[in-house]
Design a protein around this motif. Structure first.
Motif, PDB file in Angstrom:
ATOM      1  N   PHE B  16       0.586  -1.610   0.172  1.00 23.41           N
ATOM      2  CA  PHE B  16      -0.185   0.465  -0.145  1.00 23.41           C
ATOM      3  C   PHE B  16       0.977   1.161  -0.116  1.00 23.41           C
ATOM      4  O   PHE B  16       2.348   1.262   0.101  1.00 23.41           O
ATOM      5  CB  PHE B  16      -1.296   0.276   1.315  1.00 23.41           C
ATOM      6  CG  PHE B  16      -1.856  -1.067   0.887  1.00 23.41           C
ATOM      7  CD1 PHE B  16      -3.119  -0.754   0.385  1.00 23.41           C
ATOM      8  CD2 PHE B  16      -2.601  -1.970   1.596  1.00 23.41           C
ATOM      9  CE1 PHE B  16      -4.309  -1.223  -0.028  1.00 23.41           C
ATOM     10  CE2 PHE B  16      -2.736  -3.042   1.875  1.00 23.41           C
ATOM     11  CZ  PHE B  16      -4.258  -3.227   1.174  1.00 23.41           C
ATOM     12  N   ASN B  18       1.462   3.477   1.932  1.00 27.14           N
ATOM     13  CA  ASN B  18       1.607   4.126   3.552  1.00 27.14           C
ATOM     14  C   ASN B  18       3.179   2.720   4.129  1.00 27.14           C
ATOM     15  O   ASN B  18       3.824   3.051   4.491  1.00 27.14           O
ATOM     16  CB  ASN B  18       0.668   3.567   4.249  1.00 27.14           C
ATOM     17  CG  ASN B  18      -0.076   2.543   4.404  1.00 27.14           C
ATOM     18  OD1 ASN B  18       0.638   1.715   4.126  1.00 27.14           O
ATOM     19  ND2 ASN B  18      -1.118   1.918   5.075  1.00 27.14           N
ATOM     20  N   VAL B  20       2.893  -0.314   4.057  1.00 32.16           N
ATOM     21  CA  VAL B  20       1.942  -1.524   4.400  1.00 32.16           C
ATOM     22  C   VAL B  20       2.510  -2.735   3.365  1.00 32.16           C
ATOM     23  O   VAL B  20       1.729  -2.696   2.268  1.00 32.16           O
ATOM     24  CB  VAL B  20       1.295  -1.783   5.236  1.00 32.16           C
ATOM     25  CG1 VAL B  20       0.607  -3.101   5.287  1.00 32.16           C
ATOM     26  CG2 VAL B  20       1.165  -0.849   6.016  1.00 32.16           C
ATOM     27  N   ALA B  22       1.116  -5.813   1.944  1.00 31.01           N
ATOM     28  CA  ALA B  22      -0.259  -6.419   2.756  1.00 31.01           C
ATOM     29  C   ALA B  22      -0.186  -7.923   2.490  1.00 31.01           C
ATOM     30  O   ALA B  22      -0.505  -8.729   2.909  1.00 31.01           O
ATOM     31  CB  ALA B  22      -1.698  -6.151   1.923  1.00 31.01           C
ATOM     32  N   PRO B  41      -5.228 -15.231  10.276  1.00 28.88           N
ATOM     33  CA  PRO B  41      -5.504 -14.268  11.018  1.00 28.88           C
ATOM     34  C   PRO B  41      -5.911 -13.055  10.716  1.00 28.88           C
ATOM     35  O   PRO B  41      -5.712 -12.431   8.898  1.00 28.88           O
ATOM     36  CB  PRO B  41      -4.107 -14.726  11.680  1.00 28.88           C
ATOM     37  CG  PRO B  41      -3.525 -14.563  10.651  1.00 28.88           C
ATOM     38  CD  PRO B  41      -3.897 -15.380   9.745  1.00 28.88           C
ATOM     39  N   CYS B  44      -3.768 -10.089   7.669  1.00 30.83           N
ATOM     40  CA  CYS B  44      -2.959 -11.027   6.387  1.00 30.83           C
ATOM     41  C   CYS B  44      -3.424 -11.351   5.268  1.00 30.83           C
ATOM     42  O   CYS B  44      -2.961 -11.740   4.458  1.00 30.83           O
ATOM     43  CB  CYS B  44      -3.481 -12.757   6.901  1.00 30.83           C
ATOM     44  SG  CYS B  44      -4.704 -12.887   6.245  1.00 30.83           S
ATOM     45  N   GLY B  45      -4.388 -10.114   4.978  1.00 33.11           N
ATOM     46  CA  GLY B  45      -4.729  -9.825   3.548  1.00 33.11           C
ATOM     47  C   GLY B  45      -5.394 -10.359   2.973  1.00 33.11           C
ATOM     48  O   GLY B  45      -5.080 -10.502   1.602  1.00 33.11           O
ATOM     49  N   THR B  48      -8.039  -7.392   0.835  1.00 34.21           N
ATOM     50  CA  THR B  48      -6.646  -6.901  -0.295  1.00 34.21           C
ATOM     51  C   THR B  48      -7.192  -8.284  -1.387  1.00 34.21           C
ATOM     52  O   THR B  48      -6.810  -7.699  -2.672  1.00 34.21           O
ATOM     53  CB  THR B  48      -5.737  -6.912   0.442  1.00 34.21           C
ATOM     54  OG1 THR B  48      -5.831  -5.472   1.558  1.00 34.21           O
ATOM     55  CG2 THR B  48      -4.970  -6.511  -0.450  1.00 34.21           C
ATOM     56  N   GLN B  78     -16.811  -7.055   3.332  1.00 33.28           N
ATOM     57  CA  GLN B  78     -17.108  -7.648   4.938  1.00 33.28           C
ATOM     58  C   GLN B  78     -18.259  -7.031   6.089  1.00 33.28           C
ATOM     59  O   GLN B  78     -18.990  -7.604   6.023  1.00 33.28           O
ATOM     60  CB  GLN B  78     -15.809  -6.989   5.426  1.00 33.28           C
ATOM     61  CG  GLN B  78     -15.601  -8.393   6.483  1.00 33.28           C
ATOM     62  CD  GLN B  78     -13.980  -7.895   6.744  1.00 33.28           C
ATOM     63  OE1 GLN B  78     -13.328  -6.853   6.365  1.00 33.28           O
ATOM     64  NE2 GLN B  78     -13.553  -8.212   8.413  1.00 33.28           N
ATOM     65  N   GLU B 155     -15.721 -12.716   4.746  1.00 29.27           N
ATOM     66  CA  GLU B 155     -16.199 -12.961   5.852  1.00 29.27           C
ATOM     67  C   GLU B 155     -17.884 -12.105   6.021  1.00 29.27           C
ATOM     68  O   GLU B 155     -18.081 -11.482   7.070  1.00 29.27           O
ATOM     69  CB  GLU B 155     -15.525 -12.089   6.468  1.00 29.27           C
ATOM     70  CG  GLU B 155     -13.809 -12.628   6.531  1.00 29.27           C
ATOM     71  CD  GLU B 155     -13.194 -11.856   7.778  1.00 29.27           C
ATOM     72  OE1 GLU B 155     -14.304 -11.901   9.400  1.00 29.27           O
ATOM     73  OE2 GLU B 155     -12.814 -11.672   7.813  1.00 29.27           O
ATOM     74  N   HIS B 188     -12.729 -16.455   9.173  1.00 22.46           N
ATOM     75  CA  HIS B 188     -11.973 -16.766   9.790  1.00 22.46           C
ATOM     76  C   HIS B 188     -12.467 -17.909  10.942  1.00 22.46           C
ATOM     77  O   HIS B 188     -11.426 -18.285  11.925  1.00 22.46           O
ATOM     78  CB  HIS B 188     -11.651 -16.039  11.507  1.00 22.46           C
ATOM     79  CG  HIS B 188     -11.502 -13.941  11.245  1.00 22.46           C
ATOM     80  ND1 HIS B 188     -12.334 -12.771  11.483  1.00 22.46           N
ATOM     81  CD2 HIS B 188     -10.294 -13.871  11.272  1.00 22.46           C
ATOM     82  CE1 HIS B 188     -11.494 -12.234  11.093  1.00 22.46           C
ATOM     83  NE2 HIS B 188      -9.901 -12.868  10.774  1.00 22.46           N
TER      84      HIS B 188
HETATM   85  N1  LIG Z   1      -6.608   0.984   2.124  1.00 23.43           N
HETATM   86  C1  LIG Z   1      -4.922   0.632   2.810  1.00 23.43           C
HETATM   87  N2  LIG Z   1      -3.773   0.945   3.339  1.00 23.43           N
HETATM   88  C2  LIG Z   1      -3.233   1.225   3.482  1.00 23.43           C
HETATM   89  N3  LIG Z   1      -2.465  -0.568   4.185  1.00 23.43           N
HETATM   90  C3  LIG Z   1      -3.974  -1.429   4.053  1.00 23.43           C
HETATM   91  C4  LIG Z   1      -4.990  -0.944   2.964  1.00 23.43           C
HETATM   92  N4  LIG Z   1      -6.128  -1.667   3.479  1.00 23.43           N
HETATM   93  C5  LIG Z   1      -5.956  -2.814   4.296  1.00 23.43           C
HETATM   94  N5  LIG Z   1      -4.173  -2.480   4.640  1.00 23.43           N
HETATM   95  C6  LIG Z   1      -3.869  -3.008   5.483  1.00 23.43           C
HETATM   96  O1  LIG Z   1      -2.841  -4.377   4.433  1.00 23.43           O
HETATM   97  C7  LIG Z   1      -3.211  -5.584   5.680  1.00 23.43           C
HETATM   98  C8  LIG Z   1      -4.100  -6.445   5.049  1.00 23.43           C
HETATM   99  O2  LIG Z   1      -5.418  -5.677   5.131  1.00 23.43           O
HETATM  100  P1  LIG Z   1      -6.810  -6.472   5.164  1.00 23.43           P
HETATM  101  O3  LIG Z   1      -8.236  -6.046   4.818  1.00 23.43           O
HETATM  102  O4  LIG Z   1      -6.398  -7.192   3.290  1.00 23.43           O
HETATM  103  O5  LIG Z   1      -6.829  -7.532   6.023  1.00 23.43           O
HETATM  104  P2  LIG Z   1      -7.601  -9.095   5.952  1.00 23.43           P
HETATM  105  O6  LIG Z   1      -6.930 -10.216   6.719  1.00 23.43           O
HETATM  106  O7  LIG Z   1      -8.746  -9.250   6.094  1.00 23.43           O
HETATM  107  O8  LIG Z   1      -8.147  -8.593   7.840  1.00 23.43           O
HETATM  108  P3  LIG Z   1      -9.749  -9.219   8.690  1.00 23.43           P
HETATM  109  O9  LIG Z   1      -9.820 -10.078   8.921  1.00 23.43           O
HETATM  110  O10 LIG Z   1      -9.509  -8.047   9.749  1.00 23.43           O
HETATM  111  O11 LIG Z   1     -10.355  -8.777   7.437  1.00 23.43           O
HETATM  112  C9  LIG Z   1      -4.039  -4.929   7.391  1.00 23.43           C
HETATM  113  O12 LIG Z   1      -2.461  -4.821   7.546  1.00 23.43           O
HETATM  114  C10 LIG Z   1      -4.100  -3.452   6.661  1.00 23.43           C
HETATM  115  O13 LIG Z   1      -3.818  -2.744   7.617  1.00 23.43           O
END
Ligand SMILES: Nc1ncnc2c1ncn2[C@@H]1O[C@H](COP(=O)(O)OP(=O)(O)OP(=O)(O)O)[C@@H](O)[C@H]1O
Ligand SMILES: [Mg+2]
Lengths: 258, 248
Positions: B16, B18, B20, B22, B41, B44-45, B48, B78, B155, B188
């Protein structure tokens, strides 16, 4: 009757009685402070002529508000189409907004020959900003996931605007319009004050000025009263419209939890 | 099921703005007609990955190769993500409206889809008057109404009570079997994923990578009885352990 009506009405009656008592016991002359009864009498006597002036002011107010709604809304929609456009022009909208209208009204009145048009422009400058600022914010605050959903179905720009951004912006837009309603009236009155010193206006503001010069203070109060009444009425009508438009979905217009 | 892959994810990464990371080097082949669950968990992305597959966000590296059978995609977020100003019926109509289907033409399909998720009586209701589970069902109906060839579910049942969740699990399975979609389901819950899927992939903590790929050889159709079957429990135990290792 609900407390919503009874409570403020009681406060109003008590205040008016105190006012009348104050004026009588201290024998304050009417050219300093007239009592409410005298004002009411003046109202009855001068009512018809004041109503004519009120209509002049109200016409400018309503036209300015309509223009603020249409042009403000259109400007906001343009801003929402392109970030560059918004970045380029928004500061100028702000400049127009923060410049005191009394400072530029004389110029506008000189430049624009037609009195109605010049007053309308002044009132519009005061009134348009809340609509632009609020609607721009609203158009940009559509739910991100809904935006994604529209993308998923290859929605056109127009479809996104029509079915997503505009409905999302409606509550913000209406909040802006409600503020603009009051501002349009203030703008109209201020512009008339400026124009009135040149004797070219016949609205309520110039009647207030004129009454002031002639020390006809009860009439001044009567005009003031009409002006507030008009402001309250505009706000009430706009609130009603806003509620009617949003009542079936937006939190702001929902009835209390049951 | 050894059908041809509908899509093939190779070396996919997402960083991303910022900074991160993912996802890092995700490889995944999804067979047409399969029910694939992604388990991992929080953070974990998973979301994304779904957004990348739906082309809602561009990848930082890697590719997604589609087979010729690529059709429309249905996405369940979600959160319910409904338009609060539109009735249930209009919310479900949205995808068809956007693709230019007239209201009258769309009516039979929308009514049938609302029936399938048990909301036919609520067509004229607004989202605020629905319970959380009902909103989610509207969201599912909206994804189904275009009869997508690929259904992405993020989810969808996380916020629901167990009974509603079980019921919707079964409904979803029935719909899947009837229509032969491909489903990618993020969750989850180990139990939910084993109950639903014919294959489960497990992702690690950030940066997300796939660490396990487990075929679930439980027969279809599946129903309530499966939840107490010994094979089911064995799969659940195995995946719980894998997930615990991935989350460590
Ligand atoms: N638009 C964004 N900008 C910056 N970082 C992001 C963005 N969207 C997600 N992230 C980061 O990317 C990582 C993965 O996010 P994601 O939403 O894919 O997780 P997830 O597996 O769906 O989690 P959950 O089970 O809690 O929904 C996280 O650490 C989140 O902080
Ligand atoms: Mg997620």
């Amino acid at each position: 009757m609900s407390a919503r009506i009874v409570a403020p009405a009681l406060v109003g009656i008590v205040m008016l009685a105190l006012w009348e008592a104050l004026v009588r016991f201290n024998e304050i002359p009417p050219y300093i402070l007239p009592g409410p009864i005298l004002i009411a009498q003046t109202m009855l006597r001068d009512g018809p002529s004041l109503m004519g002036s009120l209509w002049v002011t109200l016409r400018i107010t309503l036209a300015a508000l309509a223009l603020a709604v249409v042009l403000g809304g259109a400007i906001a929609i343009l801003f929402a189409q392109s970030r560059l456009l918004e970045l380029s022009f928004f500061p100028y909208a702000v400049i127009l907004q923060v410049t005191p209208i009394v400072a530029i009204a004389p110029l506008i009145i000189i430049w624009v020959n037609d009195t109605f048009a010049s007053l309308l422009i002044c009132a519009w400058i005061v009134a348009f900003f809340p609509v632009v600022a609020n609607t721009t914010l609203g158009l940009n605050s559509a739910d991100r996931n809904l935006v994604a959903l529209f993308r998923l179905y290859n929605a056109s720009r127009w479809q996104v605007l029509r079915h997503l951004r505009l409905p999302s912006a409606l509550p913000y837009f209406m909040a802006g319009v409600r503020i603009s309603g009051g501002l349009a009236l203030i703008g109209a009155v201020v512009a008339e004050f400026v124009a009135g010193t040149g004797g070219s206006s016949t609205g309520l503001a110039s009647r207030i000025l004129e009454s002031g010069y002639r020390l006809e203070i009860p009439r001044l109060f009567a005009a003031l009263f009409l002006l507030s009444l008009a402001g309250i009425l505009i706000f009430a009508v706009l609130s009603w419209i806003s509620n009617a438009l949003l009542s079936h979905w937006h939190e702001s217009a929902l009835p209390d939890e049951d | 099921m050894n059908a041809a892959p509908l899509l093939e994810v190779t070396g996919l990464a997402k960083v991303f703005r910022n900074g991160v990371t993912a996802l890092h080097d995700v490889n995944l082949s999804v067979a047409a007609g399969s029910f694939l669950s992604i388990l991992g968990p929080s953070g974990c992305g998973k979301s994304t990955l779904l957004r990348l597959i739906a082309d809602l966000t561009p990848p930082s590296a890697g590719t997604i190769q589609w087979s010729a059978a690529r059709g429309s995609i249905g996405f369940v977020f979600q959160e319910p993500t409904l338009m609060p100003w539109a009735s249930v019926w209009d919310n479900v109509y949205l995808p068809l409206r956007l693709t230019g289907v007239a209201k009258e033409q769309a009516r039979p399909r929308i009514d049938a889809t609302l029936g399938a998720v048990g909301l036919d009586a609520f067509a004229d209701t607004y989202p605020r008057e629905l319970s959380g589970g009902m909103k989610m069902r509207v969201s599912i109906a909206r994804a189904l109404v275009t009869e997508p060839s690929l259904l992405l579910l993020d989810e969808p049942f996380a916020a629901l009570d167990e009974i509603t969740r079980f019921k919707l699990n079964e409904d979803l399975l029935k719909l899947w079997q009837r229509h032969h979609w491909t489903v990618i389901f993020v969750t989850h819950s180990v139990f939910e994923s084993v109950f639903l899927s014919d294959r489960i992939v497990v992702m690690t903590r950030r940066p997300g990578r796939i660490v396990a790929d487990v075929p679930i050889a439980l027969p279809f159709p599946r129903d309530e009885a499966l939840r107490t079957a010994p094979d089911y429990s064995a799969y659940c135990r195995q995946l719980s352990q894998t997930l615990a290792e991935a989350s460590a």
